[in-house]
Design a protein around this motif. Structure first.
Motif, mmCIF file in Angstrom:
data_model
loop_
_atom_site.group_PDB
_atom_site.id
_atom_site.type_symbol
_atom_site.label_atom_id
_atom_site.label_comp_id
_atom_site.label_asym_id
_atom_site.label_seq_id
_atom_site.Cartn_x
_atom_site.Cartn_y
_atom_site.Cartn_z
ATOM 1 N N ASP A 91 0.661 -0.823 0.110
ATOM 2 C CA ASP A 91 0.020 0.116 -0.115
ATOM 3 C C ASP A 91 0.551 1.404 0.374
ATOM 4 O O ASP A 91 1.849 1.295 0.519
ATOM 5 N N THR A 141 -10.442 4.615 2.066
ATOM 6 C CA THR A 141 -11.718 4.268 2.366
ATOM 7 C C THR A 141 -12.498 3.478 3.473
ATOM 8 O O THR A 141 -13.334 3.613 4.073
ATOM 9 N N THR A 142 -11.534 2.322 3.675
ATOM 10 C CA THR A 142 -11.883 1.297 4.672
ATOM 11 C C THR A 142 -11.663 2.108 6.219
ATOM 12 O O THR A 142 -12.922 2.472 6.583
ATOM 13 N N GLU A 186 -18.306 3.454 7.735
ATOM 14 C CA GLU A 186 -18.614 2.638 8.828
ATOM 15 C C GLU A 186 -18.770 1.049 9.007
ATOM 16 O O GLU A 186 -18.421 0.468 7.529
ATOM 17 N N ASN A 193 -21.069 -1.518 9.286
ATOM 18 C CA ASN A 193 -21.770 -2.350 8.610
ATOM 19 C C ASN A 193 -21.993 -3.611 7.472
ATOM 20 O O ASN A 193 -21.322 -2.962 6.514
ATOM 21 N N VAL A 246 2.304 1.859 -5.704
ATOM 22 C CA VAL A 246 3.019 0.675 -7.227
ATOM 23 C C VAL A 246 2.638 1.849 -8.211
ATOM 24 O O VAL A 246 1.581 2.456 -8.245
ATOM 25 N N GLU A 291 -18.569 -0.136 -3.425
ATOM 26 C CA GLU A 291 -19.043 0.710 -3.419
ATOM 27 C C GLU A 291 -19.630 1.249 -1.638
ATOM 28 O O GLU A 291 -18.407 1.773 -1.227
ATOM 29 N N GLY A 297 -18.786 -4.914 4.018
ATOM 30 C CA GLY A 297 -19.284 -6.107 4.887
ATOM 31 C C GLY A 297 -18.819 -7.207 3.248
ATOM 32 O O GLY A 297 -18.905 -8.477 3.261
HETATM 33 C C1 LIG Z 1 -18.986 7.838 4.241
HETATM 34 C C2 LIG Z 1 -18.523 6.027 4.165
HETATM 35 C C3 LIG Z 1 -19.180 4.939 5.338
HETATM 36 C C4 LIG Z 1 -19.790 3.508 5.390
HETATM 37 N N1 LIG Z 1 -20.178 2.853 5.391
HETATM 38 C C5 LIG Z 1 -19.917 1.611 5.374
HETATM 39 C C6 LIG Z 1 -20.815 0.114 5.954
HETATM 40 O O1 LIG Z 1 -21.412 0.714 6.919
HETATM 41 N N2 LIG Z 1 -20.458 -1.133 5.196
HETATM 42 C C7 LIG Z 1 -19.776 -1.450 4.644
HETATM 43 O O2 LIG Z 1 -19.874 -2.178 3.893
HETATM 44 N N3 LIG Z 1 -18.496 -0.374 3.833
HETATM 45 C C8 LIG Z 1 -19.161 0.863 3.947
HETATM 46 N N4 LIG Z 1 -18.886 2.109 3.172
HETATM 47 C C9 LIG Z 1 -17.858 1.101 2.108
HETATM 48 C C10 LIG Z 1 -16.310 0.827 2.402
HETATM 49 O O3 LIG Z 1 -15.710 1.575 3.203
HETATM 50 C C11 LIG Z 1 -15.639 0.834 1.220
HETATM 51 O O4 LIG Z 1 -16.193 -0.083 -0.126
HETATM 52 C C12 LIG Z 1 -14.368 -0.459 2.079
HETATM 53 O O5 LIG Z 1 -14.296 0.204 2.505
HETATM 54 C C13 LIG Z 1 -13.642 -0.281 0.310
HETATM 55 O O6 LIG Z 1 -12.271 -0.919 0.376
HETATM 56 P P1 LIG Z 1 -11.451 -1.530 -0.305
HETATM 57 O O7 LIG Z 1 -9.863 -2.123 0.739
HETATM 58 O O8 LIG Z 1 -11.622 -1.722 -1.737
HETATM 59 O O9 LIG Z 1 -10.689 0.369 -0.506
HETATM 60 P P2 LIG Z 1 -9.721 1.042 0.675
HETATM 61 O O10 LIG Z 1 -10.017 0.977 1.957
HETATM 62 O O11 LIG Z 1 -10.202 2.565 -0.265
HETATM 63 O O12 LIG Z 1 -8.498 0.606 0.231
HETATM 64 C C14 LIG Z 1 -7.971 1.335 -1.047
HETATM 65 C C15 LIG Z 1 -6.162 0.804 -0.324
HETATM 66 O O13 LIG Z 1 -5.200 1.072 -2.544
HETATM 67 C C16 LIG Z 1 -4.320 1.612 -2.030
HETATM 68 N N5 LIG Z 1 -4.135 2.032 -3.480
HETATM 69 C C17 LIG Z 1 -4.672 2.899 -4.762
HETATM 70 N N6 LIG Z 1 -3.444 3.069 -4.834
HETATM 71 C C18 LIG Z 1 -2.427 2.627 -4.834
HETATM 72 C C19 LIG Z 1 -1.511 2.802 -5.708
HETATM 73 N N7 LIG Z 1 -1.130 2.290 -6.516
HETATM 74 N N8 LIG Z 1 -0.196 1.608 -5.147
HETATM 75 C C20 LIG Z 1 -0.594 1.161 -3.516
HETATM 76 N N9 LIG Z 1 -1.499 1.663 -2.584
HETATM 77 C C21 LIG Z 1 -2.521 2.123 -3.364
HETATM 78 C C22 LIG Z 1 -4.507 2.776 -1.168
HETATM 79 O O14 LIG Z 1 -3.983 3.948 -0.484
HETATM 80 C C23 LIG Z 1 -5.898 2.355 -0.292
HETATM 81 O O15 LIG Z 1 -5.165 1.861 1.326
HETATM 82 C C24 LIG Z 1 -18.811 3.236 3.462
HETATM 83 C C25 LIG Z 1 -17.843 4.026 2.660
HETATM 84 C C26 LIG Z 1 -18.126 5.126 3.522
HETATM 85 C C27 LIG Z 1 -17.330 7.021 2.407
#
Ligand SMILES: Cc1cc2nc3c(=O)[nH]c(=O)nc-3n(C[C@H](O)[C@H](O)[C@H](O)COP(=O)(O)OP(=O)(O)OC[C@H]3O[C@@H](n4cnc5c(N)ncnc54)[C@H](O)[C@@H]3O)c2cc1C
Ligand SMILES: Cc1cc2nc3c(=O)[nH]c(=O)nc-3n(C[C@H](O)[C@H](O)[C@H](O)COP(=O)(O)OP(=O)(O)OC[C@H]3O[C@@H](n4cnc5c(N)ncnc54)[C@H](O)[C@@H]3O)c2cc1C
Lengths: 481, 387
Positions: B36, B44-45, B49, B51, B172, B343, B348
């Motif tokens: 990362d 976004t994680t 929240e 849920n 990356v 999204e 979840g």
């Molecule tokens: C306000 C809000 C409330 C939410 N509530 C909920 C909920 O209640 N329940 C639920 O299930 N979901 C919820 N979500 C959605 C959920 O947070 C996201 O769908 C989820 O966190 C996505 O996770 P991820 O691991 O795909 O992305 P991320 O957590 O964004 O992880 C992606 C990672 O990739 C890294 N990255 C990107 N590009 C590169 C690169 N080129 N090189 C190295 N690293 C890179 C970033 O640094 C980041 O750490 C909510 C979202 C928001 C905004």
């Protein structure tokens, strides 16, 4: 007066007061808001009126400046040019984007901003002030670093000790140690000594002699040299022992503070083994300098430069209609805040009344601003906490008091869970999530995580009841749609 | 520091989805490295929240994935539940009008047919479940399968127990391809990592990562604000939301939607979230948005009027045009596997996503048909910047 352009000034310390009286004298209607019950900010912090302090001026120098500002404010208030709202806790400044864009260099469109405040000690009732421009003079807050025993009753911040002196006057008969780093420790130590406290030691982690070598900055500030000499003389008179390149390694006590252990530092900022010694005391005032309050500015979208609000020569931020002055734009003492407040007041008054500001009208203030900024920049290079202060934080030292998070928990979040900045340490440990929102533990968390302290986003400068939030700014929105 | 690493799988992204992919892949015996550019949970994680909802999903592939994920979260909870604040607390969806209750009842009936436990709740029982709800509500539906975790902790502890190697602070910058066009690893700001498989778990930035490998994947941000209150004793027992929320979640509109989900947390604060709007990566604080959240929450729970909001934060949900994630191998670049675009449900759906990908990598028959999540399902999607 209502046809005058309207400037809201947030903060009634030296900067906000200077700006208010200057702007009100030059064609602007000013509303000054401050969370304290009396004007003065950190520097002119007043003994509570009911204490009838006989000679409060004995606690202050620059008392005359304060009297002049206070009287000028009273005159403007009486004449209807200024409104002064005490006990108003500003939680948010709203930039009303649905306004017709106006003449940006006049400070923005009329009624461009709404200042949202909470009233009274309970901070419950909402107050909204709509203004054409806003001046942020919110000052700074003290930087706190943890060490074993720092949460014991009897351990105070330098500002807390100062407030205790200026606010309640009831301190005599105690033994205190004043410790940390920076020029603020001197007035605190001499103030305590003058109030009858036995000051057992002033423990400074830097070596201020290094400062004397910076002759250029010093030569430009004869006043500051005299001030320093005065403090040194007072320390001597009260027989306060000055320990430079020393630090407090631990505070001891069961129920409350009974003693501290101090030790000498080597050139790398490590404690020199074998130099530890114990000093009995019931009060420890620790200060590591100040950090600017930037919550309101940050949420408004003002550009920050490191930890402070960035301003131009006229004290304007990069958001049209928002000025900033005093310690929110960088830490530099009361005289600098006064100069900046004066310039900001002049600039805002000119621009709001449609005139081109004339820097010649603030030439004296500008000169003193340049000198003082240089002086404090030089100070900054000398005064610093011990380079290895984090070594002193044991794994069981509480770092975040609100959420009771220890040094060990923070180290584990970094080493084993992959946290890498203040935000992720916070998410993984809850440090900085409590009532103070990291204002207290932010610098410590950053230090333990091995990263730079960056301004954290705090959209609410004060916690706000959801019932207030649910209606905030609603009335104006209807009005203007 | 630029020595070459070799492994079976490189996961790009240390959010919850990347963590779950790493966990299931490593448990399947693969040698996994997670990279990362920031810290763990820094994307976004850390702004979401936790849920784990089935209640807000209509029958279809996303609900199937949510049900699978829910079962996997429950299994995981036996191992790391207390570290990640896992709570099987149940969700309560309330209707505000009798007409709304009828519609909600029909929605729940369809969900039951798809395997969801959905229990109708009448006006009186509503207050047994949530004594502090606003008076006079006609009823609702109770969903015992709705659960909760603390997302940042979930990602961190999944990684901790996975056995995968974690490299933070490395961006990356390229996806390395062999002559024949198959994946050879990634180039990072601190050296190359060689592997035959690269998993794109870059969340909202998944489109950018796909582009590094020469393929299009139209992931876009959908902004959300959350309000956090001062810590309280348990006055809100379940996840509670108004029936309008389901319409908001499913909505295709770019406009602001703010029907809030209100829930207590293990640590004490009540979370009120979350708004949905498509404004690109705009981080400007918006009073009208959080005002609407506060208004919605105080309407459901009047006692919240006197409770203080301590802070508000925002994040950018990664969404794809049809609101389904991209999960599985990309036929356009052999060795590239996508796990992004979840999204508002990525916390979840993380477990199901990681599990399916581990099954696909291991050549096993996946528990669910991955076809609806095919990453190449958006042919010639026009380039659209932050719509
Ligand atoms: C306000 C809000 C409330 C939410 N509530 C909920 C909920 O209640 N329940 C639920 O299930 N979901 C919820 N979500 C959605 C959920 O947070 C996201 O769908 C989820 O966190 C996505 O996770 P991820 O691991 O795909 O992305 P991320 O957590 O964004 O992880 C992606 C990672 O990739 C890294 N990255 C990107 N590009 C590169 C690169 N080129 N090189 C190295 N690293 C890179 C970033 O640094 C980041 O750490 C909510 C979202 C928001 C905004
Ligand atoms: C212990 C101590 C000793 C010092 N000794 C000296 C000295 O000897 N010489 C010297 O030159 N300087 C000294 N200083 C520094 C001096 O106090 C400051 O430089 C000066 O007060 C800064 O002025 P200011 O107007 O920028 O901010 P402040 O004086 O800090 O005033 C800011 C005001 O804004 C208000 N405010 C902030 N946020 C909000 C909000 N959200 N809503 C409403 N109101 C708000 C605060 O209540 C405060 O009244 C000392 C400071 C301390 C702490």
């Amino acid at each position: 007066m209502t046809d005058r352009p309207h400037l809201a000034v947030i903060g009634a310390g030296p900067a906000g007061l200077a700006a208010t009286v200057t702007a009100a004298a030059h064609g602007v209607r000013v509303t000054l808001l401050d969370s304290a019950v009396q004007a003065g900010g950190q520097f002119y912090r007043q003994p509570a009126a009911e204490l009838h302090a006989g000679r409060p001026q004995a606690l202050h120098h620059q008392w005359r400046t304060w009297e002049r500002l206070r009287d000028a404010l009273a005159r403007h208030v009486a004449a209807g040019r200024a409104t002064y709202l005490t006990d108003h806790h500003v939680w948010f400044v709203e930039r009303r984007l649905n306004q017709q864009p106006g003449t940006a260099d006049r400070g923005g469109p009329r009624g461009a901003f709404t200042v949202h405040a909470l009233l009274g000690p309970e901070q419950e009732a909402p107050v909204e002030v709509t203004a054409d421009a806003v001046l942020l003079a919110t000052g700074g807050y003290e930087k706190v670093l943890p060490f074993p025993g720092w949460t014991l009753p009897g351990v105070l911040t330098a500002g807390g000790a100062q407030a205790m002196l200026k606010g309640t006057l009831a301190v005599s008969g105690r033994t205190a140690v004043v410790a940390g780093t920076g020029p603020l420790l001197l007035p605190v130590a001499t103030g305590l000594a003058a109030a009858g406290v036995e000051v057992a030691a002033l423990v400074e982690s830097a070596d201020p002699r290094a400062f004397l070598r910076r002759t250029r900055a010093l030569a430009a500030q004869p006043g500051k040299v005299a001030e320093g000499a005065q403090y040194a003389a007072q320390l001597l008179r009260h027989r306060v022992k000055l320990l430079t390149r020393h630090t407090v390694v631990e505070a001891h006590g069961d129920e409350r503070l009974e003693a501290v252990t101090v030790a000498a530092l080597d050139t790398d900022g490590r404690v020199r083994p074998g130099t530890e010694r114990r000093i009995a005391c019931d009060t420890l005032a620790v200060g590591h300098g100040m950090l600017p309050h930037t919550d309101l500015a940050e949420t408004l979208g003002c550009r920050l430069d490191g930890l402070h609000v960035q301003v131009d020569d006229e004290q304007r931020t990069d958001v049209p209609g928002i000025w900033a002055a005093g310690e929110t734009t960088g830490i530099g003492g009361a005289a600098l805040s006064l100069a900046e407040g004066h310039i900001a007041g002049r600039s805002a008054a000119a621009r709001l009344t449609g005139a081109e500001p004339d820097p010649r009208t603030w030439a004296t203030a500008a000169k003193s601003r340049t000198g003082l900024r240089e002086f404090f920049a030089a100070l900054d290079t000398v005064y610093a906490p011990p380079a290895r202060w984090t070594d002193l934080v044991t794994d069981d030292t509480v770092v975040c008091r609100c959420e009771e998070v220890t040094g060990g928990a923070i180290r584990e979040a970094v080493a084993r869970l992959g946290a890498g900045d203040v935000r992720t340490v916070k998410l993984l440990t809850r440090a900085a999530m409590g009532w103070c929102q990291g204002r207290m533990c932010g610098p410590a968390v950053a230090g333990l995580a091995g990263c730079e302290l960056t301004p954290s986003r705090r959209p609410f400068a004060r916690p706000v009841p959801l019932g207030v939030l649910a209606h905030a700014g609603e009335a104006e929105d209807d009005e203007h749609q | 520091m630029s020595k070459r690493l070799t492994c079976d799988v490189v996961v790009v992204g240390a959010g919850v989805v990347g963590a779950a992919c790493a966990f299931y892949a490593a448990r399947a015996g693969l040698d996994v490295v997670v990279v990362d550019r920031g810290p763990v949970s820094g994307g976004t994680t850390g702004a979401g929240e936790g849920n784990l909802l089935v209640s807000d999903k209509e029958p279809g592939p996303e609900l199937d994935l949510a049900l699978l994920s829910g079962r996997l979260w429950a299994q995981l909870a036996e191992e790391i539940g207390e570290f990640v604040e896992y709570e099987a607390k149940g969700g309560l969806v309330v209707a505000s009008t009798p007409g709304g209750l009828t519609a909600l009842g029909r929605f729940a009936e369809d969900q039951r047919a798809a395997g969801v436990v959905a229990e109708p709740v009448d006006g009186d029982s509503l207050y047994d479940l949530e004594p502090h709800l606003a008076p006079g509500l006609p009823g609702g539906v109770y969903y015992p399968q709705d659960c909760q975790v603390m997302p940042a902790l979930a990602a961190a502890h999944l990684l901790r127990v996975s056995g995968a190697r974690l490299l933070t602070g490395r961006t990356v910058t390229d996806v390395l391809l062999k002559r024949d066009g198959t994946v050879d690893g990634v180039r990072t700001s601190l050296g190359d990592i060689l592997a035959p498989t690269v998993i794109n778990a870059a969340g909202t930035w998944g489109g950018e990562l796909a582009a590094l490998a020469g393929v299009a994947l139209p992931v876009l941000p959908r902004r959300g604000f959350v309000l956090v209150t001062e810590p309280l004793p348990r006055l809100v027992r379940h996840k509670v939301y108004a029936a309008d929320y389901v319409a908001d979640v499913a909505s295709d509109s770019a406009a602001l939607q703010t029907s809030p989900v209100v829930e207590g947390t293990a640590a004490g604060p009540v979370l009120i979230g979350a708004s949905r709007e498509r404004v690109g990566f705009d981080r400007t604080f918006s009073l009208p948005v959080v005002r609407a959240l506060a208004a919605g929450a105080t309407k459901l729970f009047p006692f919240l009027s006197d409770v203080r909001a301590m802070r508000s934060y925002l994040g950018f949900r990664p969404y794809l045009p049809d609101h389904l994630p991209a999960i599985g191998p990309d036929p356009r670049v052999p060795g590239l596997v996508h796990a992004c675009g979840h999204e508002g449900a990525g916390i979840g759906l993380a477990t199901g996503t990681g599990h399916l990908i581990a099954q696909l990598l291991g050549g096993k028959t996946p528990d669910l048909d991955p076809a609806p999540f095919r990453p190449d399902r958006f042919p010639d999607f026009p380039d659209e910047e932050g719509a």
